[in-house]
Design an enzyme around this catalytic site. Sequence first.
Site, PDB file in Angstrom:
ATOM      1  N   LEU A 105     -33.594  50.171  -4.707  1.00  0.00           N
ATOM      2  CA  LEU A 105     -34.003  49.440  -3.513  1.00  0.00           C
ATOM      3  C   LEU A 105     -35.314  48.750  -3.864  1.00  0.00           C
ATOM      4  O   LEU A 105     -36.120  49.282  -4.649  1.00  0.00           O
ATOM      5  CB  LEU A 105     -34.211  50.395  -2.329  1.00  0.00           C
ATOM      6  N   ASP A 106     -35.547  47.586  -3.276  1.00  0.00           N
ATOM      7  CA  ASP A 106     -36.813  46.879  -3.516  1.00  0.00           C
ATOM      8  C   ASP A 106     -37.977  47.737  -3.017  1.00  0.00           C
ATOM      9  O   ASP A 106     -37.809  48.575  -2.133  1.00  0.00           O
ATOM     10  CB  ASP A 106     -36.838  45.546  -2.753  1.00  0.00           C
ATOM     11  N   VAL A 107     -39.152  47.441  -3.537  1.00  0.00           N
ATOM     12  CA  VAL A 107     -40.337  48.223  -3.153  1.00  0.00           C
ATOM     13  C   VAL A 107     -40.568  48.198  -1.632  1.00  0.00           C
ATOM     14  O   VAL A 107     -41.009  49.181  -1.036  1.00  0.00           O
ATOM     15  CB  VAL A 107     -41.582  47.749  -3.955  1.00  0.00           C
ATOM     16  N   LYS A 192     -31.394  40.030   0.957  1.00  0.00           N
ATOM     17  CA  LYS A 192     -32.421  38.994   1.157  1.00  0.00           C
ATOM     18  C   LYS A 192     -31.880  37.623   0.734  1.00  0.00           C
ATOM     19  O   LYS A 192     -32.113  36.605   1.396  1.00  0.00           O
ATOM     20  CB  LYS A 192     -33.680  39.337   0.348  1.00  0.00           C
TER      21      LYS A 192
END
Length: 228
Positions: A105-107, A192
């Site tokens: 998962l992205d930060v 996104k």
Amino acid sequence: MQNSYKRVDAHLSSLGYCSRSEAKKFLKMFRVCIDGVRVFDVDKKAYHNDITVDDEVLDAESLLILLNKPHGVICSHDDAGVLIYSLLPLRWQRRNPKISTIGRLDVDTTGAILLTDDGALNHKLTSPKSDVIKVYEATLAQELRGDEADIFASGKLMLNGEKKPLLGAKLEVISPLHVRVEICEGRYHQVKRMFAAVGNRVVTLHRVSFGDFSVEELKPSQYKVITI
Ligand code: URA
């Protein structure tokens, strides 16, 4: 369930209790028993299930963990910053093979992430052929135009720089700036980029579930072991 037969020091070091070179000292400091009989020889061989440390059975040989990732932690073993593994007990952090996230998962994304030291399971669930359903909730910078659900479901949406269209995805509108998205792929920054492709921007992103595993009952940073 695994029940491997090997030297006591090999069991202890692979499960993160101590390093192989510390094993002799570990056996002096802790009551390590095989079938209830205390051992001091690091090279004694035993089955995993027959060993106890201070009357506790050993940690499982293979772990699958569901964690509710908080904002700001990184799904990586070696980037700078707060790594997701720092949320796990120290002993698990020292396991060999290492515990790794199943995908990333992205930060700035929160929510459901699985971690395991089972390389085959990790490979299976991250393979492009895996069709695990991931459910995300996103808040958006702009109100929806109205055609996004059809575009996402079409199986024709091309992400910038990619050669193959996305498989169909489900979009559910919760409120004008709040949506639920269901996808079965795991392309880089997929959610996104999907919203970027329809002229919008994701402001916050939370993964509610990965396959059958939902973090609805876990607080941020909380985790639970899944029995496999
Ligand atoms: N899609 C994204 O854009 N980011 C994530 O972290 C997960 C899915």
